[in-house]
Design a protein around this motif. Structure first.
Motif, PDB file in Angstrom:
ATOM      1  N   ASN A 197     -57.527  32.284   7.237  1.00 47.19           N
ATOM      2  CA  ASN A 197     -57.455  33.726   6.980  1.00 47.19           C
ATOM      3  C   ASN A 197     -58.615  34.514   7.567  1.00 47.19           C
ATOM      4  O   ASN A 197     -58.442  35.629   8.070  1.00 47.19           O
ATOM      5  N   GLU A 198     -59.818  33.950   7.527  1.00 51.31           N
ATOM      6  CA  GLU A 198     -60.995  34.686   7.974  1.00 51.31           C
ATOM      7  C   GLU A 198     -61.008  34.938   9.477  1.00 51.31           C
ATOM      8  O   GLU A 198     -61.731  35.820   9.940  1.00 51.31           O
ATOM      9  N   VAL A 199     -60.221  34.200  10.241  1.00 50.89           N
ATOM     10  CA  VAL A 199     -60.239  34.383  11.685  1.00 50.89           C
ATOM     11  C   VAL A 199     -59.744  35.773  12.069  1.00 50.89           C
ATOM     12  O   VAL A 199     -60.084  36.287  13.139  1.00 50.89           O
ATOM     13  N   PHE A 200     -58.971  36.407  11.203  1.00 51.32           N
ATOM     14  CA  PHE A 200     -58.415  37.722  11.523  1.00 51.32           C
ATOM     15  C   PHE A 200     -59.358  38.871  11.182  1.00 51.32           C
ATOM     16  O   PHE A 200     -59.118  40.002  11.600  1.00 51.32           O
ATOM     17  N   THR A 201     -60.395  38.608  10.432  1.00 48.91           N
ATOM     18  CA  THR A 201     -61.264  39.693   9.975  1.00 48.91           C
ATOM     19  C   THR A 201     -62.722  39.562  10.404  1.00 48.91           C
ATOM     20  O   THR A 201     -63.417  40.571  10.537  1.00 48.91           O
ATOM     21  N   LYS A 202     -63.204  38.368  10.614  1.00 48.86           N
ATOM     22  CA  LYS A 202     -64.611  38.168  10.958  1.00 48.86           C
ATOM     23  C   LYS A 202     -64.857  38.386  12.446  1.00 48.86           C
ATOM     24  O   LYS A 202     -64.140  37.850  13.287  1.00 48.86           O
ATOM     25  N   LYS A 203     -65.902  39.156  12.755  1.00 51.25           N
ATOM     26  CA  LYS A 203     -66.250  39.417  14.155  1.00 51.25           C
ATOM     27  C   LYS A 203     -66.498  38.125  14.918  1.00 51.25           C
ATOM     28  O   LYS A 203     -66.112  38.002  16.090  1.00 51.25           O
ATOM     29  N   LEU A 204     -67.124  37.161  14.266  1.00 48.45           N
ATOM     30  CA  LEU A 204     -67.452  35.891  14.919  1.00 48.45           C
ATOM     31  C   LEU A 204     -66.455  34.793  14.565  1.00 48.45           C
ATOM     32  O   LEU A 204     -66.687  33.625  14.868  1.00 48.45           O
ATOM     33  N   GLY A 205     -65.339  35.149  13.941  1.00 45.73           N
ATOM     34  CA  GLY A 205     -64.297  34.175  13.660  1.00 45.73           C
ATOM     35  C   GLY A 205     -64.754  33.080  12.725  1.00 45.73           C
ATOM     36  O   GLY A 205     -65.572  33.297  11.824  1.00 45.73           O
ATOM     37  N   VAL A 206     -64.229  31.876  12.957  1.00 47.65           N
ATOM     38  CA  VAL A 206     -64.577  30.715  12.151  1.00 47.65           C
ATOM     39  C   VAL A 206     -64.910  29.543  13.067  1.00 47.65           C
ATOM     40  O   VAL A 206     -64.426  29.459  14.194  1.00 47.65           O
ATOM     41  N   VAL A 207     -65.738  28.646  12.569  1.00 54.11           N
ATOM     42  CA  VAL A 207     -66.131  27.442  13.316  1.00 54.11           C
ATOM     43  C   VAL A 207     -65.469  26.235  12.676  1.00 54.11           C
ATOM     44  O   VAL A 207     -65.511  26.064  11.451  1.00 54.11           O
ATOM     45  N   ILE A 208     -64.855  25.393  13.521  1.00 56.11           N
ATOM     46  CA  ILE A 208     -64.210  24.171  13.032  1.00 56.11           C
ATOM     47  C   ILE A 208     -64.647  22.994  13.894  1.00 56.11           C
ATOM     48  O   ILE A 208     -65.242  23.169  14.971  1.00 56.11           O
ATOM     49  N   THR A 209     -64.322  21.792  13.435  1.00 58.61           N
ATOM     50  CA  THR A 209     -64.621  20.582  14.195  1.00 58.61           C
ATOM     51  C   THR A 209     -63.453  20.266  15.123  1.00 58.61           C
ATOM     52  O   THR A 209     -62.356  20.815  14.983  1.00 58.61           O
ATOM     53  N   GLU A 210     -63.674  19.336  16.049  1.00 59.71           N
ATOM     54  CA  GLU A 210     -62.609  18.992  16.986  1.00 59.71           C
ATOM     55  C   GLU A 210     -61.430  18.324  16.290  1.00 59.71           C
ATOM     56  O   GLU A 210     -60.287  18.468  16.722  1.00 59.71           O
ATOM     57  N   SER A 211     -61.676  17.657  15.191  1.00 57.57           N
ATOM     58  CA  SER A 211     -60.579  17.007  14.467  1.00 57.57           C
ATOM     59  C   SER A 211     -59.688  18.021  13.754  1.00 57.57           C
ATOM     60  O   SER A 211     -58.569  17.706  13.368  1.00 57.57           O
ATOM     61  N   GLN A 212     -60.169  19.257  13.583  1.00 54.99           N
ATOM     62  CA  GLN A 212     -59.404  20.296  12.899  1.00 54.99           C
ATOM     63  C   GLN A 212     -58.628  21.199  13.854  1.00 54.99           C
ATOM     64  O   GLN A 212     -57.825  22.020  13.404  1.00 54.99           O
ATOM     65  N   LEU A 213     -58.854  21.066  15.155  1.00 51.16           N
ATOM     66  CA  LEU A 213     -58.369  22.061  16.107  1.00 51.16           C
ATOM     67  C   LEU A 213     -56.854  22.225  16.085  1.00 51.16           C
ATOM     68  O   LEU A 213     -56.337  23.337  15.921  1.00 51.16           O
ATOM     69  N   GLU A 214     -56.122  21.148  16.263  1.00 57.12           N
ATOM     70  CA  GLU A 214     -54.664  21.260  16.297  1.00 57.12           C
ATOM     71  C   GLU A 214     -54.106  21.680  14.936  1.00 57.12           C
ATOM     72  O   GLU A 214     -53.170  22.485  14.856  1.00 57.12           O
ATOM     73  N   GLU A 215     -54.673  21.155  13.870  1.00 54.50           N
ATOM     74  CA  GLU A 215     -54.224  21.517  12.529  1.00 54.50           C
ATOM     75  C   GLU A 215     -54.438  22.999  12.269  1.00 54.50           C
ATOM     76  O   GLU A 215     -53.598  23.670  11.657  1.00 54.50           O
ATOM     77  N   PHE A 216     -55.551  23.533  12.749  1.00 53.44           N
ATOM     78  CA  PHE A 216     -55.871  24.939  12.534  1.00 53.44           C
ATOM     79  C   PHE A 216     -54.756  25.824  13.058  1.00 53.44           C
ATOM     80  O   PHE A 216     -54.274  26.732  12.363  1.00 53.44           O
ATOM     81  N   PHE A 217     -54.300  25.587  14.283  1.00 54.41           N
ATOM     82  CA  PHE A 217     -53.282  26.453  14.873  1.00 54.41           C
ATOM     83  C   PHE A 217     -51.908  26.224  14.258  1.00 54.41           C
ATOM     84  O   PHE A 217     -51.069  27.123  14.265  1.00 54.41           O
ATOM     85  N   SER A 218     -51.678  25.055  13.698  1.00 52.69           N
ATOM     86  CA  SER A 218     -50.388  24.814  13.039  1.00 52.69           C
ATOM     87  C   SER A 218     -50.320  25.525  11.698  1.00 52.69           C
ATOM     88  O   SER A 218     -49.227  25.737  11.165  1.00 52.69           O
ATOM     89  N   GLN A 219     -51.481  25.926  11.131  1.00 52.76           N
ATOM     90  CA  GLN A 219     -51.502  26.515   9.803  1.00 52.76           C
ATOM     91  C   GLN A 219     -51.700  28.022   9.817  1.00 52.76           C
ATOM     92  O   GLN A 219     -51.649  28.652   8.757  1.00 52.76           O
ATOM     93  N   ILE A 220     -51.909  28.622  10.971  1.00 49.54           N
ATOM     94  CA  ILE A 220     -52.071  30.080  11.026  1.00 49.54           C
ATOM     95  C   ILE A 220     -50.727  30.714  10.640  1.00 49.54           C
ATOM     96  O   ILE A 220     -49.693  30.378  11.225  1.00 49.54           O
ATOM     97  N   PRO A 221     -50.724  31.642   9.685  1.00 51.44           N
ATOM     98  CA  PRO A 221     -49.459  32.235   9.233  1.00 51.44           C
ATOM     99  C   PRO A 221     -48.847  33.167  10.287  1.00 51.44           C
ATOM    100  O   PRO A 221     -49.534  33.665  11.153  1.00 51.44           O
TER     101      PRO A 221
END
Length: 225
Positions: free
Chosen positions: A201-225
């Motif tokens: 959720n924070e990726v849509f509002t924070k100027k600097l977005g969010v930081v994740i690890t490489e193991s989270q990358l594909e999961e992150f985009f599969s979970q964006i609403p």
């Protein structure tokens, strides 16, 4: 070619159709996001695009299949790198999310799963100091907030380390002239630990977005609403 035509044909675009200045990947991606919308490849407001800064505390990140490499495997040890990821809609037959990397020798764009497998190569064992972290910023936010006067490309006496683009430096909507360091300064402690909505959720509002690890990358985009 429209977005739907690209999805059906699986075609790649000619990288030369897009602005590219070597060593200025952040500016290249800034302009890329705008042009993808203009060409109808992405949403006109860039709402399906995400700018991704890849770096770590040591400023040493290995990436493969990079055109700047002199090695057969295309590996380069960048201080940081910037790519664009286009999130595709979900449905009965969802298309793969796409990576737009102007410095890559892989197809342009490249399916995210293939890019992770061949460029990031999480199965390749590296020392802990080479661990890569990903700052993900929603493109509409990035296009409003990013600024660079290119000071990071000058030596101590003001000489250019790499020749800058011919166009004027990018200034943020609020008048900020330089905040590039805020984006590529990434530490392990910056990485989010939540999952699902807490992670996205924070990726849509924070100027600097969010930081994740490489193991989270594909999961992150599969979970964006």
């Amino acid at each position: 070619m429209t977005t739907s035509e690209l999805e059906v044909s699986g075609s790649s675009w000619d990288v030369s159709q897009f602005q590219h200045t070597p060593y200025y990947c952040e500016e290249n991606v800034y302009l890329l996001c705008k042009e993808l919308g203009t060409k109808g490849i992405a949403d006109a407001q860039s709402s399906d695009l995400y700018v991704v800064f890849i770096s770590n505390e040591k400023k040493q990140i290995p990436l493969w299949h990079q055109k700047a490499s002199s090695r057969a495997d295309g590996v380069v040890l960048w201080d940081y790198h910037v790519i664009c990821i286009q999130r595709k809609g979900r449905g009965d037959s969802p298309s793969p999310h796409l990576v737009w990397d102007l410095d890559s020798s892989l197809p342009f764009p490249c399916p995210l799963a293939r890019y992770v497998s061949e460029t990031i190569r999480p199965d390749f064992q590296t020392f802990s100091e080479f661990q890569r972290y990903f700052r993900i910023v929603h493109a509409p936010v990035f296009l409003r907030c990013f600024a660079s006067d290119r000071r990071h490309m000058k030596d101590s006496v003001g000489n250019w380390l790499h020749q800058p683009p011919l166009y004027q430096p990018i200034v943020a909507e609020d008048g900020t002239v330089h905040n590039l360091n805020d984006y590529f300064d990434i530490r392990a402690t910056d990485a989010v630990t939540g999952t699902g909505a807490d992670m996205t959720n924070e990726v849509f509002t924070k100027k600097l977005g969010v930081v994740i690890t490489e193991s989270q990358l594909e999961e992150f985009f599969s979970q964006i609403p």
